[in-house]
Scaffold this active site. Structure first.
Site, PDB file in Angstrom:
ATOM      1  N   ARG A  18       6.190  10.857   3.256  1.00  0.00           N
ATOM      2  CA  ARG A  18       5.151  10.135   3.995  1.00  0.00           C
ATOM      3  C   ARG A  18       5.235  10.388   5.500  1.00  0.00           C
ATOM      4  O   ARG A  18       4.229  10.293   6.201  1.00  0.00           O
ATOM      5  CB  ARG A  18       5.255   8.641   3.715  1.00  0.00           C
ATOM      6  CG  ARG A  18       4.603   8.269   2.392  1.00  0.00           C
ATOM      7  CD  ARG A  18       4.658   6.792   2.161  1.00  0.00           C
ATOM      8  NE  ARG A  18       3.710   6.381   1.145  1.00  0.00           N
ATOM      9  CZ  ARG A  18       3.754   5.223   0.519  1.00  0.00           C
ATOM     10  NH1 ARG A  18       4.709   4.363   0.793  1.00  0.00           N
ATOM     11  NH2 ARG A  18       2.849   4.920  -0.388  1.00  0.00           N
ATOM     12  N   GLY A  77       3.559   6.871  -4.636  1.00  0.00           N
ATOM     13  CA  GLY A  77       4.838   7.096  -3.980  1.00  0.00           C
ATOM     14  C   GLY A  77       5.917   7.515  -4.972  1.00  0.00           C
ATOM     15  O   GLY A  77       6.644   8.474  -4.741  1.00  0.00           O
ATOM     16  N   LYS A 122       4.805  -1.446 -14.504  1.00  0.00           N
ATOM     17  CA  LYS A 122       3.984  -2.631 -14.782  1.00  0.00           C
ATOM     18  C   LYS A 122       2.602  -2.327 -15.343  1.00  0.00           C
ATOM     19  O   LYS A 122       1.772  -1.691 -14.691  1.00  0.00           O
ATOM     20  CB  LYS A 122       3.839  -3.468 -13.508  1.00  0.00           C
ATOM     21  CG  LYS A 122       5.082  -4.276 -13.209  1.00  0.00           C
ATOM     22  CD  LYS A 122       4.935  -5.107 -11.967  1.00  0.00           C
ATOM     23  CE  LYS A 122       4.511  -6.530 -12.253  1.00  0.00           C
ATOM     24  NZ  LYS A 122       4.342  -7.297 -11.001  1.00  0.00           N
ATOM     25  N   GLY A 156      -0.844   2.449  -4.994  1.00  0.00           N
ATOM     26  CA  GLY A 156      -1.883   1.440  -5.189  1.00  0.00           C
ATOM     27  C   GLY A 156      -3.218   1.888  -4.617  1.00  0.00           C
ATOM     28  O   GLY A 156      -4.274   1.679  -5.216  1.00  0.00           O
TER      29      GLY A 156
HETATM   30  C1  3PG Z   1       2.899   1.598  -0.729  1.00  0.00           C
HETATM   31  O1  3PG Z   1       4.084   1.891  -0.685  1.00  0.00           O
HETATM   32  O2  3PG Z   1       2.270   1.518  -1.799  1.00  0.00           O
HETATM   33  C2  3PG Z   1       2.171   1.368   0.558  1.00  0.00           C
HETATM   34  O3  3PG Z   1       2.968   1.673   1.650  1.00  0.00           O
HETATM   35  C3  3PG Z   1       1.678  -0.048   0.618  1.00  0.00           C
HETATM   36  O4  3PG Z   1       2.756  -0.930   0.598  1.00  0.00           O
HETATM   37  P1  3PG Z   1       2.557  -2.378   0.008  1.00  0.00           P
HETATM   38  O5  3PG Z   1       2.300  -2.216  -1.464  1.00  0.00           O
HETATM   39  O6  3PG Z   1       3.823  -3.126   0.313  1.00  0.00           O
HETATM   40  O7  3PG Z   1       1.361  -3.000   0.705  1.00  0.00           O
HETATM   41 MG    MG Z   2       2.627  -0.026  -3.596  1.00  0.00          MG
END
Ligand code: 3PG
Ligand code: MG
Length: 399
Positions: free
Chosen positions: A41, A356, A206, A380
């Site tokens: 990232r 990720g 999940k 997400g």
């Molecule tokens: C992730 O790792 O999915 C993003 O950086 C967003 O992080 P978060 O899910 O804690 O908002």
């Molecule tokens: Mg996330």
């Protein structure tokens, strides 16, 4: 899409101007040592940052890391990230030890043209993630004071209605950075008219996180292959016992309903690697998916499943993969994820790896990143994009 881009901003000229860049530097850290275990990232945001420094901007970078609860928490400091970012940029990154306080103000004030500052973790401030518009707005005012223009290059966070993502762009001239643009371009190829067969592979732990995307994808995909921790709730929905494997009991009914409506598009594991315990050295063997012994925990998909999934992937023209097939961090349970990743890498399909964890898996397993069409920095975010949801960060750039 009526979004202004980094090139538009560069064309206006940024020399001597302060540009606030929202990045997603939320990198995985080693639990023991705190070392950065995957810097993907950080590398992903370099093109935007280099373009700005090269054009003489004073670059102020902000990001979240982990999920601190609105107050400083040293284990989530961006300090180590500042060091790594500096190494990769080949220039010193000035690190502010707070986000909008004295340290941030003096660090930003001292920036020379072409220099970079990184502010401390946005989520050390309750205003960043607040549900209260006024509280978020007040924090956004403080952040916006550090920039004459705003660049969003935090694709991984565009699905969050957070101050730095959603409220700052309402306060400053705003553009999309190179990473955000590329991610949206690629993902829109999947929501438009993907070349068929279109096969999606979903894993990760999940089910509840993935239900909406499964629902949205079912009409579009030709095949949906499900592995990882989430497969056990589906196996349970088929009437199988899953031992002490991960199970979301309250989702069983929903999974059964999805299976009934899926017209046979959903493929589940036929065998799993079942272990005595959730541990790297646990005794384990391969068992049929409908015969997991009661005290065993499924930690990976089995070889027959890998072969079946591979056959379904072979002729695909478009592939989207999100979520590991097993506990790939433990070598004994990495074969499923490796098998699927290698198969995807070898196809001629247009391939997108989202998330990720799957992106980290590709690198941790030593696979060649360039054998995939696109590796998304958003987990997400990419799922919500595919669901067709309005993403607060993208919507804010459109206005
Ligand atoms: C992730 O790792 O999915 C993003 O950086 C967003 O992080 P978060 O899910 O804690 O908002
Ligand atoms: Mg996330």
């Amino acid at each position: 899409m009526s979004i202004r881009t980094l090139d538009d901003l560069l064309a206006e000229g940024v020399s001597g101007r302060r540009v606030l860049v929202r990045a997603d530097l939320n990198v995985p850290l080693d639990k023991q040592t705190g070392d950065i275990t995957d810097d993907g990232r950080i590398r992903a945001v370099l093109p935007t940052l280099s373009a700005l420094t090269g054009a003489g901007a004073k670059v102020v970078v902000c990001s979240h890391l982990g999920r601190p609860k609105g107050a400083p928490d040293p284990q989530f400091s961006l300090g180590p990230v500042a060091g790594r970012l500096g190494e990769l940029l080949g220039t010193r990154v000035h690190f502010a030890t707070d986000t909008v306080g004295d340290s941030a103000r003096s660090t930003v004030d001292a920036l020379a043209d072409g220099e970079v500052a990184l502010l401390e973790n946005l989520r050390f401030n309750s205003g960043e993630t607040s549900k209260d518009d006024a509280e978020r707005g007040a924090f956004a005012d403080q952040l916006a004071a550090f920039g004459d223009a705003y660049v969003d290059d935090a694709f991984g966070a565009v699905h969050r209605k957070h101050a730095s993502v959603h409220d700052v762009p309402a306060r400053l001239p705003h553009v999309a950075g190179r990473l955000v643009l590329r991610e949206v371009e690629v993902l829109s190829r999947l929501t438009g008219e993907p070349e068929r067969p279109y096969v999606v592979v979903l894993g990760g732990s999940k089910v509840s996180d993935k239900l909406a995307v499964i629902e949205a994808l079912l009409p579009t995909v030709d095949r949906l292959l499900i592995g990882g921790g989430m497969c056990f709730t589906f196996l349970k929905a088929q009437g199988h016992e899953v031992g002490s494997s991960l199970l979301e009991e309250e989702m069983v009914g929903t999974c059964r309903n999805l299976l009934e409506r899926s017209e046979g598009k959903i493929m589940l594991p036929v065998d799993v690697v079942a272990a005595d315990a959730f541990a790297p050295d646990a005794a384990h063997d391969t068992v049929p998916a409908d015969g997991i012994p009661s005290k065993r925990v499924g930690l990976d998909i089995g070889p027959e499943t890998v072969a079946g999934f591979a056959a379904a992937l072979k002729g695909a023209r478009t592939i989207f993969w999100n979520g590991p097939m097993g506990v790939f961090e433990m070598p004994a349970f990495a074969h499923g994820t490796r098998g699927i990743a290698e198969t995807i890498a070898k196809t001629d399909a247009f391939t997108v790896v989202g998330g990720g964890d799957s992106a980290a898996a590709v690198r941790a397993l030593g696979l060649d990143e360039s054998s995939f069409g696109h590796i998304s920095t958003g987990g997400g975010a990419s799922l919500e994009y595919l669901e067709g949801k309005t993403l607060p960060g993208i919507a804010a750039l459109e206005n």
